[in-house]
Design a protein around this motif. Structure first.
Motif, short mmCIF file in Angstrom:
data_model
loop_
_atom_site.label_atom_id
_atom_site.label_comp_id
_atom_site.label_asym_id
_atom_site.label_seq_id
_atom_site.Cartn_x
_atom_site.Cartn_y
_atom_site.Cartn_z
N SER A 198 -10.91 101.09 19.19
CA SER A 198 -12.12 100.56 19.83
C SER A 198 -11.92 99.22 20.53
CB SER A 198 -13.25 100.45 18.80
OG SER A 198 -13.51 101.70 18.21
N ILE A 199 -10.73 99.04 21.09
CA ILE A 199 -10.45 97.82 21.85
C ILE A 199 -9.44 98.17 22.95
CG2 ILE A 199 -8.57 97.07 20.32
CD1 ILE A 199 -9.54 94.18 20.87
N VAL A 200 -9.61 97.54 24.10
CA VAL A 200 -8.69 97.81 25.22
C VAL A 200 -7.38 97.07 24.99
CG1 VAL A 200 -8.32 97.51 27.69
CG2 VAL A 200 -10.58 98.19 26.85
N ILE A 201 -6.28 97.82 25.05
CA ILE A 201 -4.94 97.25 24.88
C ILE A 201 -4.22 97.31 26.22
CG2 ILE A 201 -2.77 97.39 23.61
CD1 ILE A 201 -4.27 99.09 21.51
N ASN A 202 -3.80 96.16 26.71
CA ASN A 202 -3.05 96.10 27.97
C ASN A 202 -1.57 96.35 27.70
OD1 ASN A 202 -5.12 95.04 30.06
ND2 ASN A 202 -5.39 93.70 28.29
N THR A 222 0.04 90.86 26.49
CA THR A 222 -0.19 89.52 25.98
C THR A 222 0.17 89.47 24.51
OG1 THR A 222 -2.49 89.94 25.32
CG2 THR A 222 -2.10 89.27 27.61
N VAL A 223 0.11 88.26 23.92
CA VAL A 223 0.43 88.11 22.50
C VAL A 223 -0.49 88.96 21.64
CG1 VAL A 223 0.53 86.48 20.58
CG2 VAL A 223 1.36 85.79 22.85
N SER A 224 -1.78 88.94 21.95
CA SER A 224 -2.73 89.74 21.16
C SER A 224 -2.50 91.24 21.37
CB SER A 224 -4.17 89.37 21.52
OG SER A 224 -4.42 89.59 22.90
N ASP A 225 -2.14 91.63 22.62
CA ASP A 225 -1.86 93.04 22.89
C ASP A 225 -0.65 93.52 22.10
OD1 ASP A 225 -3.95 93.50 24.75
OD2 ASP A 225 -2.77 92.54 26.33
N LYS A 226 0.36 92.64 21.94
CA LYS A 226 1.55 93.00 21.18
C LYS A 226 1.21 93.32 19.72
CE LYS A 226 4.58 90.03 24.00
NZ LYS A 226 5.26 91.06 24.77
#
Length: 316
Positions: free
Chosen positions: A283-287, A237-241
């Motif tokens: 500390s955050i899940v990245i797709n 997603t945009v945030s994952d990028k």
């Protein structure tokens, strides 16, 4: 002792008047006639011999038919290939290390705990063992060839996968699991006889290919190196990028064409690409979605991702 005349049920008329319990005892063994369960021993022997011969003949016939069937099969060549096979013609990607939890695609690495990240390290070490120790793969020790784009494998040879070419993504560097910058490995699923159609013309690259990969391809000066199944990874997603951070691919962002087609040659191992995630968010899940690129790899079929692999990365 005479009980009277025989009936069609095997008992004398007078015997049929006996209580049920006594009739059962007489049926099991009649000492007057010597019958066991209504038959004399000689009759049981004949029946036993008949069924023994019958089943021996049946097993022999089945064994012969099975032997003839196996003569039609090649142990290294599947009968149904490509379009006729269940796998089809669209290879997917696999990733390592994987979680031991069923259906989980989360790679959660706690870089602050040696005990926790060592578990993920060990999974990668075990996965790479067959690449580092040729003796673990039958036939690999005798037919390994050092290949490159100018020197494909000869007949009966398989290309070596040099684990030293993974730069920092090695066991000696702990795969950078201890530095919050992990290395994840990708492999292309094997399909017998599949030949990639390469993007060997930089001006024909697909519009949805990442710009960083396009730039890499356009900077290649040796035309033979364009014969590669390219690989790219992005945030889904945009945030994952934004969270995924910079990456590097070792030894190159793709699988060299001289590894194809896969023909089940003795000692063959799939080529690998190591992706070094240099500074992923903590500390955050990245797709993450990784895709393989060739003209005959389709990424969407009926809205379902193909020719790719999805996993989640979380670094503490």
């Amino acid at each position: 002792m005479n009980y009277g005349s025989k009936t069609t049920f095997g008992f004398d008329t007078d015997k049929r008047k006996l209580p049920l319990s006594k009739r059962l005892v007489l049926y099991a063994y009649d000492k007057d006639t010597g019958e066991i369960f209504g038959r004399k021993p000689s009759s049981w022997v004949q029946i036993g011999l008949f069924y023994t011969a019958f089943y021996i003949t049946l097993v022999a016939m089945f064994a012969v038919v099975l032997w003839v069937f196996f003569q039609t099969l090649d142990p290294r060549t599947p009968t149904r290939q490509l379009e006729q096979s269940l796998i089809g013609t669209n290879p997917g990607l696999g990733f390592r290390p994987m979680s031991n939890e069923t259906h989980s695609t989360l790679i959660h690495i706690n870089s602050k705990s040696v005990q926790e990240y060592s578990v993920w390290m060990q999974r990668l070490i075990e996965f790479l063992d067959v690449y580092k120790k040729p003796g673990l793969t039958p036939g690999r020790g005798q037919n390994i060839a050092t290949c490159n784009y100018d020197k494909p494998p000869g007949k009966g040879k398989v290309c070596d996968v040099d684990v030293k070419a993974f730069d920092m993504c090695t066991e000696e560097h702990r795969f950078y699991f201890d530095r919050q910058a992990p290395c994840i490995f990708l492999k292309l699923n094997k399909i017998y006889g599949w030949n990639p159609i390469f993007y060997d013309k930089p001006d024909e690259l697909p519009h949805d290919m990442p710009h960083s990969l396009k730039d890499h391809i356009k900077n290649i000066t040796n035309p033979d190196e364009l014969r590669t199944v390219w690989v790219s990874c992005e945030g889904e997603t945009v945030s994952d990028k934004e969270l995924i951070g910079p990456m590097s691919y070792w030894p190159i962002p793709g699988f060299p064409g001289y590894f194809f087609p896969f023909e089940n040659s003795e000692g063959y191992l799939s080529p690998l690409v190591a992706i070094h995630f240099k500074r992923p968010a903590k500390s955050i899940v990245i797709n993450i979605l990784c895709r393989a690129w060739a003209k005959n790899i389709v990424h969407k079929v009926n809205g379902i991702n193909r020719g790719s692999v999805h996993f989640e990365l979380m670094i503490d």
